[in-house]
Write an enzyme that holds these catalytic residues in place. Structure first.
Site, PDB file in Angstrom:
ATOM      1  N   SER A 236       0.837  -1.189   0.000  1.00 60.40           N
ATOM      2  CA  SER A 236       0.000   0.000   0.000  1.00 60.40           C
ATOM      3  C   SER A 236       0.886   1.259   0.000  1.00 60.40           C
ATOM      4  CB  SER A 236      -0.954  -0.071   1.198  1.00 60.40           C
ATOM      5  OG  SER A 236      -2.023   0.818   1.083  1.00 60.40           O
ATOM      6  N   ASP A 454      -8.388  -3.990  -6.561  1.00 59.82           N
ATOM      7  CA  ASP A 454      -7.952  -3.286  -5.351  1.00 59.82           C
ATOM      8  C   ASP A 454      -8.714  -1.974  -5.200  1.00 59.82           C
ATOM      9  OD1 ASP A 454      -6.397  -1.792  -3.379  1.00 59.82           O
ATOM     10  OD2 ASP A 454      -4.843  -3.287  -3.697  1.00 59.82           O
ATOM     11  N   HIS A 484      -7.586  -5.514  -1.000  1.00 54.02           N
ATOM     12  CA  HIS A 484      -6.410  -4.644  -0.943  1.00 54.02           C
ATOM     13  C   HIS A 484      -5.152  -5.483  -0.762  1.00 54.02           C
ATOM     14  CE1 HIS A 484      -4.137  -1.064  -0.526  1.00 54.02           C
ATOM     15  NE2 HIS A 484      -4.037  -1.071   0.791  1.00 54.02           N
TER      16      HIS A 484
END
Length: 515
Positions: A236, A454, A484
């Site tokens: 991320s 995502d 995610h």
């Protein structure tokens, strides 16, 4: 308020599911150039300046890890230590700050080195997340010391706290999609007050918690731990951090995995729009999985949010579900496909007038425990991102953006549109850049893993990162999945490719697709 335009740690999905010093081995040769320059106060952005030996020659006192306010003490295999880093990297001989590290030593005999993890945010705690995530990385833990840390401004590393628990809960009543002049005034007043609270509490530190600062910390950690190359797993926001590190220290890049990749070319408004698109896409996929049409399901949720905005729903513990908390509760399960049934139940309850389930999801995302105590991850998140982001849209500019945002996502667009002006409104420290520099000519191949479904870091950012890293550096691996992040999410194809790269230096073919 919770801002979604940045990138949440992978631990967010995990928490919801849980509740409902030597050199490298001979394998290092497979990663390319082994030449490793000294840590310095500059990378390719400026002339190198060797760091003082008081920093580079530190001997870390590894010992047992203690429980923190956010997590219990991990098992005996985990060790913790404190590293000194300059407060201001422009003055490496000046004041230092403490960085809290955690590691589990490699279990096997054929050790490669340290593998550093950053789980996102910005503001995610490595100390609390690493022991949990290690279950995903058991193969990697055979040949790597699994290492993480609380970045500067986070948790045990000079963590920031900008307001108290009562103030945080009171702010939940602020309308994050203001409809009247009075609501708009309250929205921006709250934003300014938050920044003032950070300045009063943290002062000097606020100007020294940028992504660039943390990337320089990483190279100091690499050197102190005795690793000739940086082996790194960024998830991320951690992918942006990894890209900035590669730009500053391209010759020190070993094996870097970037999973759930941030678009490095987007400015603050661009990220907000990307994320509005990503969450709406994930919501559409969820709605289709329930047998609803995406348009019809979206319309029902928009109508529900409008009713909650006009009259908050009663919830547990004599609290109310506001529109802000409802949006947070809807976003929370979109981080993992396994959590979609939880969203179905929460939406059904809300339609029947009970906001308790959506409120519980929002509390989980906002790191609020049953006693009403809030974690500080969102504080760190805001202080770091507002130091990074140079762009400061005005109220007038934001109003002009709102129709575009609402078209991209009728559910999340209005909130993310207002957020472009509200998040760093009247912030006491100027931002540093419109978008980070991640070009890394001369670096070893870096593996980028993109997930087509995502919600928080839309797939399109993976190609953008590959392009900006440079030809021959960024290697793309695509997973046609939901949620995610990709590694450890159920794809043997992804996990095998990542493990082969990290453990054997085998770089997959650029453009490989896992379905």
């Amino acid at each position: 308020m919770t801002r979604f335009v940045r990138w949440t740690a992978v631990a967010a999905a995990a928490a919801l599911l849980a509740t409902g010093c030597s050199g490298g081995s001979s394998d290092e040769a497979e990663t390319g150039d082994r030449t490793s320059g000294p840590s310095s106060t500059a990378g390719s952005d400026g002339p190198a300046a060797p760091l003082p030996s008081s920093l580079t020659s530190q001997k870390l006192d590894w010992g047992g890890c203690k429980a923190t306010a956010d997590s219990p003490a991990p098992g005996d295999e985990w060790q913790c230590a404190t590293l000194k880093a300059p407060l201001d990297w422009a003055e490496p001989d000046g004041r230092t700050i403490d960085l809290a590290l955690i590691r589990a030593k490699a279990k096997g005999d054929d050790r490669i080195g340290s593998l550093f993890f950053n789980f996102g945010g910005p503001g995610g705690s490595g100390l609390s997340t690493m022991p949990w995530y290690a279950t995903n990385a058991s193969e990697l833990g055979e040949r790597y010391d699994l290492v993480s840390w609380d970045p500067r401004g986070v948790g045990a590393s000079e963590g920031v706290r900008c307001r108290g628990d009562e103030e945080i809960q009171a702010a939940e009543s602020v309308d994050i999609t203001p409809d009247t002049p009075a609501e708009e005034t309250a929205y921006f007043r709250d934003a300014a007050d938050f920044g003032k609270g950070c300045e009063k509490s943290e002062g000097t530190l606020m100007a020294h918690v940028s992504t660039t600062d943390t990337a320089r910390d990483m190279d100091l950690m690499r050197q102190v731990l005795g690793d000739p190359k940086m082996h790194y797993f960024g998830i991320s926001y951690g992918t942006e951090l990894g890209g900035v590190y590669a730009h500053l220290f391209p010759k020190n890049v070993g094996r870097l995995i970037l999973d759930a990749v941030v678009d490095p070319g987007a400015d603050a408004v661009g990220h907000a729009e990307n994320q509005a698109r990503g969450f709406q896409r994930a919501l559409n996929n969820y709605l289709k999985s329930t047998g609803q049409g995406a348009e019809e399901g979206t319309r029902k949720i928009v109508d529900l949010l409008r009713r909650i905005d006009a009259k908050p729903l009663p919830a547990a513990s004599d609290r109310e579900l506001t529109e802000s908390l409802a949006l947070t509760g809807i976003i929370r399960p979109l981080y993992s496909e396994a959590s979609w049934p939880t969203l179905t139940s929460a939406l059904k309850a809300a339609e029947q007038g009970d906001g308790s389930e959506l409120l519980a999801l929002a509390d989980d995302y906002n790191d609020r425990d049953a006693s009403g105590r809030y974690g500080t991850g969102t504080h760190s998140h805001r202080v770091i991102s507002c130091l990074d982001d140079k762009q400061r849209p005005t109220v007038g500019e934001t109003r002009k953006l709102l129709p575009r945002f609402e078209k991209v996502s009728p559910v999340f667009g209005p909130m993310l549109g207002w957020d472009t002006a509200g998040w760093c409104h009247d912030w006491p420290v100027p931002g540093q850049y419109d978008s980070p520099e991640v070009s890394a000519a001369g670096a070893a191949p870096i593996l980028l893993v993109g997930n087509t479904g995502d919600p928080a870091t839309p797939y399109e950012g993976t190609r953008r990162m590959a392009d900006e890293l440079g030809k021959g550096v960024g290697v793309m691996l695509t997973w046609k999945g939901e949620g995610h992040g990709a590694y450890g999410s159920g794809s043997d194809c992804v996990d095998s490719a990542v493990n082969a790269y990290l453990l054997r230096g085998t770089v997959p073919k650029d453009g490989q697709v896992c379905s």
